[in-house]
Design a protein around this motif. Structure first.
Motif, mmCIF file in Angstrom:
data_model
loop_
_atom_site.group_PDB
_atom_site.id
_atom_site.type_symbol
_atom_site.label_atom_id
_atom_site.label_comp_id
_atom_site.label_asym_id
_atom_site.label_seq_id
_atom_site.Cartn_x
_atom_site.Cartn_y
_atom_site.Cartn_z
ATOM 1 N N THR A 189 0.982 -1.043 0.067
ATOM 2 C CA THR A 189 -0.065 -0.101 0.153
ATOM 3 C C THR A 189 0.781 1.222 0.070
ATOM 4 O OG1 THR A 189 -1.716 -1.236 1.168
ATOM 5 C CG2 THR A 189 -1.875 1.192 1.259
ATOM 6 N N GLN A 227 6.781 -20.136 4.133
ATOM 7 C CA GLN A 227 8.017 -20.025 4.178
ATOM 8 C C GLN A 227 8.854 -19.097 3.028
ATOM 9 O OE1 GLN A 227 8.913 -24.121 3.768
ATOM 10 N NE2 GLN A 227 8.411 -24.714 5.976
ATOM 11 N N ARG A 264 15.239 -10.489 2.856
ATOM 12 C CA ARG A 264 14.474 -10.918 3.734
ATOM 13 C C ARG A 264 15.167 -11.831 4.990
ATOM 14 N NH1 ARG A 264 8.076 -11.576 3.178
ATOM 15 N NH2 ARG A 264 7.871 -10.330 1.272
ATOM 16 N N GLN A 318 20.186 -12.986 1.516
ATOM 17 C CA GLN A 318 19.867 -12.196 0.593
ATOM 18 C C GLN A 318 20.461 -10.804 0.603
ATOM 19 O OE1 GLN A 318 15.425 -12.235 0.592
ATOM 20 N NE2 GLN A 318 15.388 -14.320 0.221
ATOM 21 N N ARG A 378 -7.945 -8.444 2.836
ATOM 22 C CA ARG A 378 -7.502 -8.073 1.497
ATOM 23 C C ARG A 378 -7.921 -8.428 0.313
ATOM 24 N NH1 ARG A 378 -1.077 -7.858 1.233
ATOM 25 N NH2 ARG A 378 -1.349 -9.888 1.947
ATOM 26 N N TYR A 429 -7.061 -3.259 -2.021
ATOM 27 C CA TYR A 429 -8.205 -3.025 -1.467
ATOM 28 C C TYR A 429 -8.224 -3.646 -0.061
ATOM 29 C CZ TYR A 429 -9.805 -0.709 -5.701
ATOM 30 O OH TYR A 429 -9.946 0.521 -6.568
ATOM 31 N N ARG A 455 3.407 -17.016 8.024
ATOM 32 C CA ARG A 455 4.345 -16.112 7.433
ATOM 33 C C ARG A 455 4.804 -15.082 8.441
ATOM 34 N NH1 ARG A 455 -0.258 -14.310 3.656
ATOM 35 N NH2 ARG A 455 0.842 -12.514 3.344
ATOM 36 N N THR A 515 -1.927 3.338 11.919
ATOM 37 C CA THR A 515 -2.502 4.494 11.852
ATOM 38 C C THR A 515 -3.072 4.486 10.356
ATOM 39 O OG1 THR A 515 -0.656 5.685 11.066
ATOM 40 C CG2 THR A 515 -1.097 5.971 13.525
HETATM 41 P P1 AP5 Z 1 4.733 -10.863 -0.030
HETATM 42 O O1 AP5 Z 1 4.010 -10.848 -0.937
HETATM 43 O O2 AP5 Z 1 6.014 -9.895 0.024
HETATM 44 O O3 AP5 Z 1 3.759 -11.069 1.107
HETATM 45 P P2 AP5 Z 1 4.098 -10.253 2.557
HETATM 46 O O4 AP5 Z 1 5.343 -9.949 3.395
HETATM 47 O O5 AP5 Z 1 3.445 -11.456 3.560
HETATM 48 O O6 AP5 Z 1 3.453 -8.998 2.843
HETATM 49 P P3 AP5 Z 1 2.091 -8.683 1.933
HETATM 50 O O7 AP5 Z 1 2.016 -8.712 0.787
HETATM 51 O O8 AP5 Z 1 0.999 -9.684 2.701
HETATM 52 O O9 AP5 Z 1 1.368 -7.604 2.713
HETATM 53 P P4 AP5 Z 1 1.905 -5.854 2.686
HETATM 54 O O10 AP5 Z 1 2.824 -5.692 3.735
HETATM 55 O O11 AP5 Z 1 2.405 -5.566 1.426
HETATM 56 O O12 AP5 Z 1 0.473 -5.392 2.928
HETATM 57 P P5 AP5 Z 1 -0.636 -4.501 2.124
HETATM 58 O O13 AP5 Z 1 -0.164 -3.261 1.772
HETATM 59 O O14 AP5 Z 1 -0.993 -5.470 1.010
HETATM 60 O O15 AP5 Z 1 5.377 -12.280 -0.077
HETATM 61 C C1 AP5 Z 1 4.596 -13.491 -0.117
HETATM 62 C C2 AP5 Z 1 5.330 -14.629 0.046
HETATM 63 O O16 AP5 Z 1 6.686 -14.821 -1.080
HETATM 64 C C3 AP5 Z 1 6.263 -15.026 1.336
HETATM 65 O O17 AP5 Z 1 5.530 -15.624 2.439
HETATM 66 C C4 AP5 Z 1 7.414 -15.681 0.827
HETATM 67 O O18 AP5 Z 1 7.187 -17.088 0.749
HETATM 68 C C5 AP5 Z 1 7.659 -15.296 -0.632
HETATM 69 N N1 AP5 Z 1 8.660 -14.228 -0.633
HETATM 70 C C6 AP5 Z 1 8.577 -12.912 -0.718
HETATM 71 N N2 AP5 Z 1 9.711 -12.231 -0.847
HETATM 72 C C7 AP5 Z 1 10.611 -13.079 -0.501
HETATM 73 C C8 AP5 Z 1 12.039 -13.227 -0.323
HETATM 74 N N3 AP5 Z 1 12.840 -12.074 -0.364
HETATM 75 N N4 AP5 Z 1 12.560 -14.463 0.028
HETATM 76 C C9 AP5 Z 1 12.017 -15.597 -0.038
HETATM 77 N N5 AP5 Z 1 10.630 -15.602 -0.281
HETATM 78 C C10 AP5 Z 1 9.967 -14.303 -0.588
HETATM 79 O O19 AP5 Z 1 -1.694 -4.457 2.826
HETATM 80 C C11 AP5 Z 1 -2.437 -5.506 3.462
HETATM 81 C C12 AP5 Z 1 -3.952 -5.039 3.578
HETATM 82 O O20 AP5 Z 1 -4.329 -4.217 4.902
HETATM 83 C C13 AP5 Z 1 -4.706 -4.511 2.525
HETATM 84 O O21 AP5 Z 1 -5.904 -4.980 2.380
HETATM 85 C C14 AP5 Z 1 -4.683 -3.097 2.834
HETATM 86 O O22 AP5 Z 1 -5.612 -2.358 2.280
HETATM 87 C C15 AP5 Z 1 -4.828 -2.883 4.310
HETATM 88 N N6 AP5 Z 1 -3.967 -1.840 4.987
HETATM 89 C C16 AP5 Z 1 -2.650 -1.500 4.630
HETATM 90 N N7 AP5 Z 1 -2.249 -0.193 5.324
HETATM 91 C C17 AP5 Z 1 -3.307 -0.094 6.015
HETATM 92 C C18 AP5 Z 1 -3.562 0.783 7.261
HETATM 93 N N8 AP5 Z 1 -2.738 1.729 7.443
HETATM 94 N N9 AP5 Z 1 -4.844 0.596 7.684
HETATM 95 C C19 AP5 Z 1 -5.654 -0.182 7.506
HETATM 96 N N10 AP5 Z 1 -5.541 -1.333 6.429
HETATM 97 C C20 AP5 Z 1 -4.277 -1.103 5.898
#
Ligand code: AP5
Length: 213
Positions: free
Chosen positions: A12, A54, A86, A90, A121, A131, A161, A187
């Motif tokens: 986001t 993982q 991560r 890396q 989400r 969203y 995760r 926030t």
């Molecule tokens: P990845 O896709 O990176 O997932 P993640 O780290 O689990 O993070 P997310 O994408 O789930 O969340 P986000 O922090 O981006 O939140 P968002 O903005 O969408 O990785 C997925 C998988 O890929 C990992 O588990 C691993 O297996 C693999 N992987 C990835 N990178 C890797 C690496 N470097 N090495 C090895 N494996 C790797 O927001 C979430 C929700 O909350 C949304 O609906 C949003 O609208 C809402 N939201 C956001 N901000 C707010 C707020 N301030 N208030 C209220 N709601 C909010």
């Protein structure tokens, strides 16, 4: 670089940072999901690890991200790395190339809020916009009807995760301790971005001063 627990708001905030600063957004998760969508061998292997919450092995992730980072647009406009590195190995892969961030933003959100954020989400496959059914609902019925959910966005998988996140984050904190800044992600989206904006603007000002002197 931007890091934080699953659903802490990285994607986001990256949308907003990219729009304001014109950086090239490189999300390791998005690159992996693109491999899965095109059905490559890397994508098939990656999905097995992602299903379990993982980290995908370095053989797949490191070259994939490095390749994207070294492309001309990222070199010219500057990059915003989301969800990479991560782990210690890396980060070291970047250090050996002399690649370090100007700033490492760590979004801080209490664990108990993350499950709700994950299960609510939704993604718009046409625009890529993120969203949330409660916090950032779709603007109209047409968008609402085409929203999709990620295969790893379940309560059970987000807990796995989260465990992986905590196992690895400390090693990154020590590598980037000179540039790391914790930002409260509990926030509104706008307020979180306001904090990030202040940090990025001050970091850019410092860089401009250094180039000028
Ligand atoms: P990845 O896709 O990176 O997932 P993640 O780290 O689990 O993070 P997310 O994408 O789930 O969340 P986000 O922090 O981006 O939140 P968002 O903005 O969408 O990785 C997925 C998988 O890929 C990992 O588990 C691993 O297996 C693999 N992987 C990835 N990178 C890797 C690496 N470097 N090495 C090895 N494996 C790797 O927001 C979430 C929700 O909350 C949304 O609906 C949003 O609208 C809402 N939201 C956001 N901000 C707010 C707020 N301030 N208030 C209220 N709601 C909010």
């Amino acid at each position: 670089m931007i890091a934080g627990a699953p659903a802490s708001g990285k994607g986001t905030q990256c949308e907003l940072i990219k729009a304001k600063y014109g950086l090239v957004h490189i999300s390791a998760g998005d690159l992996l999901r693109a491999e899965i969508a095109t059905g490559t061998d890397n994508g098939k292997q990656a999905k097995e690890f992602m299903e379990k919450g993982q980290l995908v092995p370095d053989e797949i992730v490191v070259n994939m991200v490095k390749g994207r980072l070294l492309q001309p647009d990222a070199q010219e406009k500057g990059w915003l790395l989301d969800g990479y590195p991560r782990s210690y190995s890396q980060a070291m892969a970047l250090e050996t190339l002399g690649i370090r961030p100007d700033i490492f933003i760590l979004l801080d959100v209490p664990d108990e809020l993350l499950v709700e954020r994950v299960v609510g989400r939704r993604l718009d496959p046409e625009t890529g916009k993120i969203y949330h059914l409660k916090y950032s609902p779709p603007e109209n019925e047409e968008i609402a009807s085409r929203l999709t959910q990620r295969f790893d966005d379940t309560e059970e998988k987000v807990k796995l995760r989260l465990q992986t996140h905590y196992q690895n984050i400390e090693s990154l904190v020590s590598i980037y301790e000179d540039v790391i800044v914790k930002v409260n992600g509990n926030t509104t989206v706008e307020d979180v971005f306001g904090e990030i904006e202040k940090l990025l603007t001050s970091s850019l000002d410092k860089k401009t001063e250094m180039v000028a002197s």
